[in-house]
Design an enzyme around this catalytic site. Structure first.
Site, PDB file in Angstrom:
ATOM      1  N   TRP A   1       0.738  -1.193  -0.147  1.00 45.06           N
ATOM      2  CA  TRP A   1       0.076   0.028  -0.077  1.00 45.06           C
ATOM      3  C   TRP A   1       0.825   1.200   0.040  1.00 45.06           C
ATOM      4  O   TRP A   1       0.625   2.173  -0.658  1.00 45.06           O
ATOM      5  CB  TRP A   1      -0.953  -0.095   1.252  1.00 45.06           C
ATOM      6  CG  TRP A   1      -1.928  -1.084   1.029  1.00 45.06           C
ATOM      7  CD1 TRP A   1      -2.018  -2.223   1.969  1.00 45.06           C
ATOM      8  CD2 TRP A   1      -3.042  -1.431   0.024  1.00 45.06           C
ATOM      9  NE1 TRP A   1      -3.215  -2.974   1.496  1.00 45.06           N
ATOM     10  CE2 TRP A   1      -3.652  -2.512   0.243  1.00 45.06           C
ATOM     11  CE3 TRP A   1      -3.383  -0.690  -1.168  1.00 45.06           C
ATOM     12  CZ2 TRP A   1      -4.739  -2.973  -0.412  1.00 45.06           C
ATOM     13  CZ3 TRP A   1      -4.208  -1.166  -1.957  1.00 45.06           C
ATOM     14  CH2 TRP A   1      -4.909  -2.399  -1.690  1.00 45.06           C
TER      15      TRP A   1
ATOM     16  N   ASP B   1      -1.419   6.574   6.533  1.00 47.39           N
ATOM     17  CA  ASP B   1      -2.535   5.694   6.027  1.00 47.39           C
ATOM     18  C   ASP B   1      -2.523   4.984   7.201  1.00 47.39           C
ATOM     19  O   ASP B   1      -1.540   3.928   7.658  1.00 47.39           O
ATOM     20  CB  ASP B   1      -2.152   4.709   4.793  1.00 47.39           C
ATOM     21  CG  ASP B   1      -3.085   3.818   4.419  1.00 47.39           C
ATOM     22  OD1 ASP B   1      -3.958   3.722   5.041  1.00 47.39           O
ATOM     23  OD2 ASP B   1      -2.892   3.028   3.287  1.00 47.39           O
TER      24      ASP B   1
ATOM     25  N   LYS C   1     -11.659  -1.837   6.894  1.00 46.45           N
ATOM     26  CA  LYS C   1     -10.936  -2.735   7.565  1.00 46.45           C
ATOM     27  C   LYS C   1     -11.264  -2.997   9.103  1.00 46.45           C
ATOM     28  O   LYS C   1     -11.497  -3.758   9.581  1.00 46.45           O
ATOM     29  CB  LYS C   1      -9.179  -2.411   7.242  1.00 46.45           C
ATOM     30  CG  LYS C   1      -8.678  -1.999   5.922  1.00 46.45           C
ATOM     31  CD  LYS C   1      -8.691  -3.391   5.224  1.00 46.45           C
ATOM     32  CE  LYS C   1      -8.561  -3.092   3.743  1.00 46.45           C
ATOM     33  NZ  LYS C   1      -7.231  -2.249   3.048  1.00 46.45           N
TER      34      LYS C   1
HETATM   35  C1  LIG Z   1      -7.224  -1.742   2.019  1.00 47.92           C
HETATM   36  C2  LIG Z   1      -5.912  -0.963   2.403  1.00 47.92           C
HETATM   37  C3  LIG Z   1      -5.974   0.071   1.191  1.00 47.92           C
HETATM   38  C4  LIG Z   1      -6.691   0.198   0.110  1.00 47.92           C
HETATM   39  O1  LIG Z   1      -7.919   0.590   0.395  1.00 47.92           O
HETATM   40  P1  LIG Z   1      -9.241   0.916  -0.765  1.00 47.92           P
HETATM   41  O2  LIG Z   1     -10.393   1.544   0.265  1.00 47.92           O
HETATM   42  O3  LIG Z   1      -9.658  -0.668  -1.183  1.00 47.92           O
HETATM   43  O4  LIG Z   1      -8.371   1.910  -1.547  1.00 47.92           O
HETATM   44  C5  LIG Z   1      -4.989   1.180   1.443  1.00 47.92           C
HETATM   45  N1  LIG Z   1      -4.211   1.196   2.469  1.00 47.92           N
HETATM   46  C6  LIG Z   1      -4.157   0.085   3.345  1.00 47.92           C
HETATM   47  C7  LIG Z   1      -3.367   0.072   4.358  1.00 47.92           C
HETATM   48  C8  LIG Z   1      -5.049  -0.967   3.264  1.00 47.92           C
HETATM   49  O5  LIG Z   1      -5.205  -2.071   4.236  1.00 47.92           O
END
Ligand SMILES: *Cc1c(COP(=O)(O)O)cnc(C)c1O
Length: 360
Positions: A101, A171, A195
């Site tokens: 990511w 993030d 998540k």
């Molecule tokens: C799942 C995830 C993403 C991507 O998320 P989307 O909402 O599908 O774009 C980005 N960063 C992390 C750390 C993730 O676990």
């Protein structure tokens, strides 16, 4: 009705209490005679929903008043572009690449300016967090970017990098609300909610006000400017109303559970059950260095692909589902987010012990 223990990395398990409440309110939300899905985002009822959701999130995370809370669409992945478009005034940013990511975010930022990879753990399949105490931070960097919990690899920063005064952007998709956090250390802290917080289709970005300006990269679409959404309190266009409603319920559930300090304790207890077993097992092994282990995503392997596949299949039959690891790591991954009850982790460990006895 029969529920499973769902170890999916995302979209992931939600608290049963929250699902039941949503079920009860499905046909008639509090006397409105309609579902939240059928409701105007400009209605009084929805206005209370979004305002309460924001207030509860502010309360849970202790978000300072000089930060905006934005409920945005496009998932976490759209932030990979929105961040450089809004923040890259000097067209320079530093990225620490600790997983896929972070790598995707870095690659996306490279489209808009000079995105420097100042540290990486790719040399060892992202199985650790690099030392970030004295990084070569660029003097003209607009920000330093991290992915705080690496969903795929199961690592987490235990201390934040020394950004040498530069704005930190993080993030936190897969550790959102899993433990207390000092928001004031970040310029932007954001996460996709699917998540650890709610259903898919939304990202919450908590952005320090001085970073919200009209001074964005030329050509930045209106929808991708933080200012657009900040000025309109996330109601510039139709937001993901149902997702905001569900997240709001999860926030209330978290408050009822005792808040983020209590969640941290609960998450540590759950993770310890699994990690202690992995450390004692002759068959299963964790894949990351111990100091950097995530409380949320726990990858493990047997070292034998066929045995891994057998384990995943038999676990599913026993009601322990979505435990197959990411294709780049192989083996298994148990995501044990806030809403995974301790009993779920106990059931998984008991099943692993039994499998080990039968197959060693
Ligand atoms: C799942 C995830 C993403 C991507 O998320 P989307 O909402 O599908 O774009 C980005 N960063 C992390 C750390 C993730 O676990």
């Amino acid at each position: 009705m029969s529920r499973v223990y769902n170890f999916s990395a995302g979209p992931a398990v939600l608290p049963e209490e929250v699902l039941k409440e949503a079920q009860e309110e499905m046909m008639d939300y509090r006397g409105t005679g309609m579902s939240v899905m059928e409701m105007s985002h400009r209605s009084k009822a929805f206005d209370s929903i979004i305002q309460e959701a924001e207030a509860d999130l502010r309360d849970l995370m202790g978000i300072p008043s000089n930060y905006k809370v934005l409920f945005l669409q496009g998932g976490a992945s759209l932030q990979f572009a929105m961040i450089p478009m809004n923040l890259m005034k000097n067209k320079v940013a530093d990225y620490i690449v600790t997983g896929q990511w972070a790598k995707k975010a870095w690659q996306e930022a490279s489209k808009y300016g000079k995105a420097n990879k100042i540290a990486s753990s790719e040399d060892k399949t992202f199985s650790y967090i690099p030392d970030c105490s004295d990084l070569p931070i660029s003097p003209d960097a607009d920000y330093v970017y991290i992915c705080e919990n690496n969903t795929i690899y199961g690592t987490k920063y235990k201390t934040l990098p020394d950004t040498k005064g530069k704005t930190l952007v993080a993030d936190i998709s897969s550790c959102f609300l899993s433990e207390p956090v000092d928001v004031s250390k970040y310029g932007i802290i954001y996460g996709g909610v699917q998540k650890n917080v709610g259903p898919a289709g939304m990202v919450i970005a908590i952005v320090r006000e001085d970073l919200i300006t009209e001074d964005v990269l030329p050509g930045t679409p209106t929808m991708m400017q933080y200012k657009t959404h900040a000025d309109a309190n996330s109601l510039y266009n139709t937001p993901n109303c149902y997702c905001i409603y569900m997240c709001g319920k999860v926030f209330k559930w978290l408050k009822k559970m005792g808040g983020l300090e209590a969640m941290k304790q609960r998450n540590e207890e759950k993770a310890k059950l699994l990690y202690d077993y992995l450390d004692s097992s002759k068959m299963f092994h964790g894949t990351v260095v111990k100091e950097d282990r995530s409380l949320m995503n726990v990858p493990f392997v047997t070292g034998d692909k066929e045995l891994d596949a057998k384990f995943v299949a038999e676990a599913a039959t026993a009601g322990l589902v979505n435990i197959k690891g990411h294709r780049t790591v192989g083996g298994m991954r148990a995501s044990i987010y806030n809403a995974m009850p301790k009993e779920g982790v106990e059931a998984l460990v008991a099943f692993m012990k039994k499998f080990e006895e039968e197959n060693l």
